[in-house]
Enzyme design. Sequence first.
Site, PDB file in Angstrom:
ATOM      1  CE  LYS A  67      -5.530   4.732  -5.649  1.00  9.84           C
ATOM      2  NZ  LYS A  67      -4.126   4.999  -5.334  1.00  9.84           N
ATOM      3  CG  ASN A  88      -4.217   7.340  -9.984  1.00  7.68           C
ATOM      4  OD1 ASN A  88      -3.913   7.008 -11.121  1.00  7.68           O
ATOM      5  ND2 ASN A  88      -3.626   8.334  -9.360  1.00  7.68           N
ATOM      6  N   GLY A 128      -0.578  -4.332  -2.395  1.00  6.45           N
ATOM      7  CA  GLY A 128      -1.861  -3.771  -2.812  1.00  6.45           C
ATOM      8  C   GLY A 128      -1.738  -2.951  -4.088  1.00  6.45           C
ATOM      9  CB  ALA A 130       0.313   1.953  -3.565  1.00  5.62           C
ATOM     10  N   GLY A 225       5.858  10.183   0.851  1.00  3.36           N
ATOM     11  CA  GLY A 225       5.030  10.076  -0.351  1.00  3.36           C
ATOM     12  C   GLY A 225       4.481  11.402  -0.867  1.00  3.36           C
TER      13      GLY A 225
HETATM   14  P1  NAP Z   1      -4.221  -1.372  -0.524  1.00  3.46           P
HETATM   15  O1  NAP Z   1      -4.512  -1.715  -1.946  1.00  3.46           O
HETATM   16  O2  NAP Z   1      -5.296  -1.484   0.500  1.00  3.46           O
HETATM   17  O3  NAP Z   1      -2.977  -2.302  -0.084  1.00  3.46           O
HETATM   18  C1  NAP Z   1      -2.450  -2.256   1.212  1.00  3.46           C
HETATM   19  C2  NAP Z   1      -1.318  -3.259   1.369  1.00  3.46           C
HETATM   20  O4  NAP Z   1      -0.815  -3.094   2.694  1.00  3.46           O
HETATM   21  C3  NAP Z   1      -1.741  -4.714   1.237  1.00  3.46           C
HETATM   22  O5  NAP Z   1      -0.706  -5.449   0.647  1.00  3.46           O
HETATM   23  C4  NAP Z   1      -1.920  -5.156   2.693  1.00  3.46           C
HETATM   24  O6  NAP Z   1      -1.558  -6.475   2.926  1.00  3.46           O
HETATM   25  C5  NAP Z   1      -0.848  -4.342   3.374  1.00  3.46           C
HETATM   26  N1  NAP Z   1      -1.152  -4.145   4.786  1.00  3.46           N
HETATM   27  C6  NAP Z   1      -2.221  -3.500   5.325  1.00  3.46           C
HETATM   28  N2  NAP Z   1      -2.140  -3.529   6.665  1.00  3.46           N
HETATM   29  C7  NAP Z   1      -1.012  -4.226   6.974  1.00  3.46           C
HETATM   30  C8  NAP Z   1      -0.399  -4.618   8.201  1.00  3.46           C
HETATM   31  N3  NAP Z   1      -0.927  -4.268   9.384  1.00  3.46           N
HETATM   32  N4  NAP Z   1       0.750  -5.316   8.143  1.00  3.46           N
HETATM   33  C9  NAP Z   1       1.291  -5.655   6.967  1.00  3.46           C
HETATM   34  N5  NAP Z   1       0.756  -5.341   5.771  1.00  3.46           N
HETATM   35  C10 NAP Z   1      -0.381  -4.624   5.788  1.00  3.46           C
HETATM   36  O7  NAP Z   1      -3.683   0.108  -0.388  1.00  3.46           O
HETATM   37  P2  NAP Z   1      -2.830   0.935  -1.490  1.00  3.46           P
HETATM   38  O8  NAP Z   1      -3.722   1.664  -2.401  1.00  3.46           O
HETATM   39  O9  NAP Z   1      -1.821   0.003  -2.060  1.00  3.46           O
HETATM   40  O10 NAP Z   1      -2.135   2.045  -0.548  1.00  3.46           O
HETATM   41  C11 NAP Z   1      -1.112   1.694   0.349  1.00  3.46           C
HETATM   42  C12 NAP Z   1      -0.519   2.945   0.975  1.00  3.46           C
HETATM   43  O11 NAP Z   1       0.106   3.745  -0.014  1.00  3.46           O
HETATM   44  C13 NAP Z   1      -1.549   3.855   1.645  1.00  3.46           C
HETATM   45  O12 NAP Z   1      -0.990   4.326   2.845  1.00  3.46           O
HETATM   46  C14 NAP Z   1      -1.731   4.986   0.687  1.00  3.46           C
HETATM   47  O13 NAP Z   1      -2.059   6.200   1.330  1.00  3.46           O
HETATM   48  C15 NAP Z   1      -0.326   5.082   0.080  1.00  3.46           C
HETATM   49  N6  NAP Z   1      -0.369   5.679  -1.263  1.00  3.46           N
HETATM   50  C16 NAP Z   1       0.300   6.830  -1.440  1.00  3.46           C
HETATM   51  C17 NAP Z   1       0.304   7.444  -2.689  1.00  3.46           C
HETATM   52  C18 NAP Z   1       1.038   8.715  -2.886  1.00  3.46           C
HETATM   53  O14 NAP Z   1       0.780   9.403  -3.878  1.00  3.46           O
HETATM   54  N7  NAP Z   1       1.961   9.046  -2.026  1.00  3.46           N
HETATM   55  C19 NAP Z   1      -0.398   6.852  -3.758  1.00  3.46           C
HETATM   56  C20 NAP Z   1      -1.066   5.643  -3.523  1.00  3.46           C
HETATM   57  C21 NAP Z   1      -1.051   5.068  -2.270  1.00  3.46           C
HETATM   58  P3  NAP Z   1      -2.533  -7.731   2.773  1.00  3.46           P
HETATM   59  O15 NAP Z   1      -2.578  -7.965   1.287  1.00  3.46           O
HETATM   60  O16 NAP Z   1      -1.802  -8.787   3.539  1.00  3.46           O
HETATM   61  O17 NAP Z   1      -3.845  -7.323   3.372  1.00  3.46           O
END
Ligand code: NAP
Length: 245
Positions: A67, A88, A128, A130, A225
Amino acid sequence: MNSKKKLGLIGRNISYSFSKKFFEDKFQRLMLNSFSYDIFDLKEIEEVETLFSNPELLGFNVTIPYKEKIIDYLDNLSDEAEKIGAVNCVLIENGKKTGYNTDAFGFEKTLMLHKKPHQQTALILGAGGAAKAVQYVLDKNNISYQTVSRKSDINFENLTPEMVREHTIIIQCTPVGTFPNVKDCLQFPFDGLSGEHLVIDLIYNPNYTQFILNAAEKGAKTVNGYYMLEQQAEKAWEIWNNQKK
Ligand code: NAP
């Protein structure tokens, strides 16, 4: 005359995709035979160049981990995508590639559907891509927030029930608890939650994460979500389709 219009999703390890089924169902329902939606599983973002050489490609969705990385390959960004720093949805018009962020639209629809007037301060869990779209929407709607993440001052070790009590919107933006790891749950002081709270977990698979279940047990209004996912896809469709009428 009836030229092919190719759409799809780029990401890594994305054999199953909500978007593919969503768009194929839509094409079938609307009898849009000239459209197709494919999965483009890219090992590295550089491989997107090959996609761009296909003149039938109208655009594509972008998912983890591209992204942010896709931005270097685009000619233009929408205002929102620029401010959020993540894309996205990509539209290709006469060879010009524009990046959009429709996650923000999907989240805003979800928030506005469920938010009560007294809910004016939020905790965002995760930092992250999102979470950035969520921050953008909260800023736009003058809702103050604190970010809680493993790397921020307020983290999952020192977040207190009092802080949770003071912030009546909680937005779970980490992948913790996603299928198949459905028993996983963030360390979070659920005791601070009450019927005053709105808890939105961006995860859509499973429908009810352990985080949602724990929050519901404390009386909070909980939302997953799924609607955000549907709404970001509808917005992407509007972007692609309005250009090719
Ligand atoms: P991303 O960019 O990889 O960011 C993930 C975030 O989660 C980072 O801040 C990471 O922290 C944190 N994290 C990961 N594992 C963790 C753990 N074990 N404990 C604490 N923090 C943790 O992912 P993203 O794109 O933001 O997506 C995040 C979630 O949102 C996903 O599940 C995705 O499916 C969902 N999402 C849903 C929609 C929807 O339309 N419903 C849209 C977008 C995303 P660090 O920085 O410390 O590594």
